[in-house]
Structure formats: C-alpha cells, structure tokens
Design a protein around this motif. Structure first.
Motif, PDB file in Angstrom:
ATOM      1  N   GLU A  35      39.573  54.105  58.268  1.00  0.00           N
ATOM      2  CA  GLU A  35      39.096  52.953  58.786  1.00  0.00           C
ATOM      3  C   GLU A  35      39.043  53.063  60.301  1.00  0.00           C
ATOM      4  O   GLU A  35      38.310  52.260  60.860  1.00  0.00           O
ATOM      5  CB  GLU A  35      40.032  51.811  58.335  1.00  0.00           C
TER       6      GLU A  35
ATOM      7  N   ILE B  83      46.252  50.354  58.588  1.00  0.00           N
ATOM      8  CA  ILE B  83      44.788  50.891  58.473  1.00  0.00           C
ATOM      9  C   ILE B  83      45.027  52.307  58.208  1.00  0.00           C
ATOM     10  O   ILE B  83      45.976  52.894  58.829  1.00  0.00           O
ATOM     11  CB  ILE B  83      44.558  50.620  60.061  1.00  0.00           C
TER      12      ILE B  83
ATOM     13  N   TYR C 230      49.317  45.541  63.092  1.00  0.00           N
ATOM     14  CA  TYR C 230      48.856  46.544  62.205  1.00  0.00           C
ATOM     15  C   TYR C 230      49.830  47.888  62.457  1.00  0.00           C
ATOM     16  O   TYR C 230      50.809  47.794  63.195  1.00  0.00           O
ATOM     17  CB  TYR C 230      47.547  46.872  62.923  1.00  0.00           C
TER      18      TYR C 230
ATOM     19  N   THR D 223      38.234  47.646  56.872  1.00  0.00           N
ATOM     20  CA  THR D 223      39.779  47.350  56.745  1.00  0.00           C
ATOM     21  C   THR D 223      40.024  46.370  55.320  1.00  0.00           C
ATOM     22  O   THR D 223      39.025  46.092  54.732  1.00  0.00           O
ATOM     23  CB  THR D 223      40.276  46.692  57.929  1.00  0.00           C
TER      24      THR D 223
END
Length: 356
Positions: A175, A171, A204, A181
């Motif tokens: 974003e 990310i 993530y 994303t």
C-alpha cells in the motif's frame, strides 16, 4: 518458538506471519486460503467449523498462538453476524489453546471499543492510551470488547499467558507503493484529504511493525503481558499537518487537549508497549512513501496485493466515522481494496482468511 497464526492470509496476517518467520520463529499459518508466504507452513483450515481449532492445535502443539481471524470490517455483514462470528471464533480458538496448554496466546482487538464512531463520543484524555474508558458503538466494536474480556477470563483461569493488542489502521507494504488501503483510498489520498484519515483519528501502523510488536510480546516476561492489552501504532499521525491544527475541523470530539498534539504527535499512545516490552515502531509514512517512490512507479489498484477470493477476517479495519466527520460514510469489502456494499453472505465473510 513454534507459533500458530490464525488468519495468516490477510492484510495483517501476511506481514505478521512472514515477519515472525524472518525473526527465527517456526510459523504455521491457519487460513481457508493459503497466501504463498515464504518461510511459513500454511495449513488450510476453516476455523468456523465445529472442533476445527481444537483439532488443529492438538495436532500442532505450538508454543504460542496469535489469533487474527474474524470479520474484519465494521458493517461489512449484519450486526448480529459480526458479533456472533467474532466472539464465538475467538472463544473457540482461545479455549482450544488453553486445552492444548499453549504457553502464549495473543488475540487481535481494535481501537474501536473506545467508541469514537458514536456522535456523542468525547475523548476523556488525549493522547489516548489503554486506560481510556470503553464505549463500543457497533457490533464490531462490541465483539472486540467481548474478545478482550475472553482473553482476561483465560488469563485468570488457564495456564500460560493470554493477552490482546489493538492495532491501529493497518497499512501493508504494497500500500505504500500505491495499492488501495482498507477504505479503498491510497495512502496519498488519505494524506491529501484529512477527512479520510480522521475516521480513524489519524492513526495507522505498518503491518511489519506489528510483527515486531508480536515478536517483542512473545519474548516478554509473562507477568508483563498476562491479561494485558496494548495499543500498537505508528509514532506519528497520518497527516501532513499537526493534529493540533486539524482536530477542530475534522475530529472535534478530541477536544482542546488535542492542542498538545503538535508536530507529528499521534492521537494514540504506544508508551505502554515501549515501557513494558521495549517495542517501538520503526516505520513512518514519510520514509515509507519516499522509499516506495524511489523504488519505482506506484502500483495500480489491485496490482500489488495477492488475490484472495474468500473475504473475511481480522480486527484491523477502522472504518467507523468519529464525531465531526461530515463526509459520507463509506462501505468497504473485507479485503479492503474497493468500495462495496456491506456483505450479506455471512458464510463468505467469516472464518479466518484475512485481515483488513
């Protein structure tokens, strides 16, 4: 340290190159299209061209190299093209680094080689760490296995230290403010619908934390990194509820061991990076979304990210669907901003421009 970053104009590349420059390194970015990065010496290079990597490194003579360039997204090009492009590009760049006697060489891999996109996949242990068996289920994941073995080959045969890392679902800073994303959804949408985050097992990582990992990797003793791989992820799961409460419905392949993932615990462990390199992620989705909300209105799709006309590049988009996800499978552009049909123009989907 003089550091070359391939794929420096991509989603991960921009934050990584800028972060290394801010940490005091002399950073040179190699890409087909410059991104206008402050503090980074950007060079326009098509690394897919025969001899381009060797020529660039022979001229630049860096102390270290971070290789991000390649086709970034599973199924974004024909399977054969993904396999041949990613593996040939990595071999060319790493071979050029070995020939130029670059002291430290780090290549981007992915979590996908463990195979969670296959309907038959089952986790052998949770949380998942670097000892988990590999079972690639598509050409993208297979290309990453080959890249990891290429790293190990050069670690055995070349001077210097060669390693790889497996960044989780990347990310980038814009974003958090609402830009889409790499799957075409916003972070808020992924949190609201657990099925979206479950495609990457709720993993993530903030791109700036990856830059911190690379900085720590560059400073580590050679015997701690040579031939080694590391998962690089956030310290929590991308989910509003504990994974222990979500896995049965959204990721049953994790199995009952996931019952231990209470609170904010993630599926992927970064203990190896913490123990060997002294690195830990510093950003989490709660604080980043709160900071973005406090700084102003969310960005409209496409407003925050720089425009990059040439798709392609590195290893960070985990769009495979794990067992138990029943939503339709999505296709995505390599830039990762809008849903799209898989790319068929290989020339437009190769060569080191950006990460997804």
């Amino acid at each position: 340290m003089r550091v070359v970053v391939t794929g420096s104009s991509g989603r991960l590349g921009r934050s990584l190159a800028s972060g290394l420059a801010a940490a005091g390194h002399e950073v040179i970015g190699l890409d087909r299209t410059p991104a206008g990065l402050e503090g980074v010496d950007e060079r326009t290079v098509d690394l897919a061209a025969l001899g381009a990597a060797a020529h660039a490194l022979d001229e630049l003579r860096p102390d270290a190299l971070v290789h991000l360039a390649g086709i970034a997204v599973p199924f974004s090009a024909p399977e054969r093209d993904i396999l041949l492009t990613n593996t040939a590009l990595a071999h060319d760049v790493l071979a050029a680094a070995a020939s130029a006697r670059v002291g430290r060489v780090l290549a981007a891999s992915s979590p996908t080689p463990i195979g969670y996109s296959s309907p038959s996949w089952r986790a052998t242990a949770v949380p998942i760490d670097e000892t988990h068996p590999l079972a690639p289920a598509n050409a993208y994941a297979l290309s990453k296995v080959v890249i990891e073995e290429t790293v190990r080959m050069f670690a055995r045969t070349a001077p210097g230290a060669f390693g790889f890392f497996r960044p989780c679902y990347v990310i980038s800073p814009e974003e958090w403010a609402g830009a889409p994303t790499q799957q075409g959804h916003t972070v808020a949408e992924r949190l609201a619908d657990p099925a979206l985050a479950a495609v990457s097992l709720f993993n993530y990582v903030d791109a700036r934390d990856v830059a911190g990992f690379v900085d720590a990797w560059l400073a580590a003793p050679a015997d701690a990194i040579d031939g080694e791989g590391f998962f690089v992820g956030a310290a929590d799961a991308l989910a509003e509820r504990p994974v222990a409460e979500l896995w049965r419905e959204f990721a049953p392949a994790l199995g009952p061991a996931a019952d231990d993932l209470t609170g904010t615990a993630p599926v992927f462990s970064v203990a190896k990076a913490r123990d060997r390199l002294g690195w830990s992620p510093t950003r989490d989705w709660r604080s980043e979304l709160a900071a973005a909300a406090a700084s102003g209105p969310a960005a409209a799709p496409g407003d925050a990210a720089p425009a990059h006309p040439t798709p392609s590049v590195t290893a960070l988009a985990e769009t495979d669907r794990p067992t138990g996800i029943t939503r339709r499978e999505l296709h995505h552009t390599a830039e990762g901003t809008t849903p799209a049909a898989p790319a068929t123009d290989t020339a437009a989907a190769t060569t080191g421009t950006r990460t997804a």
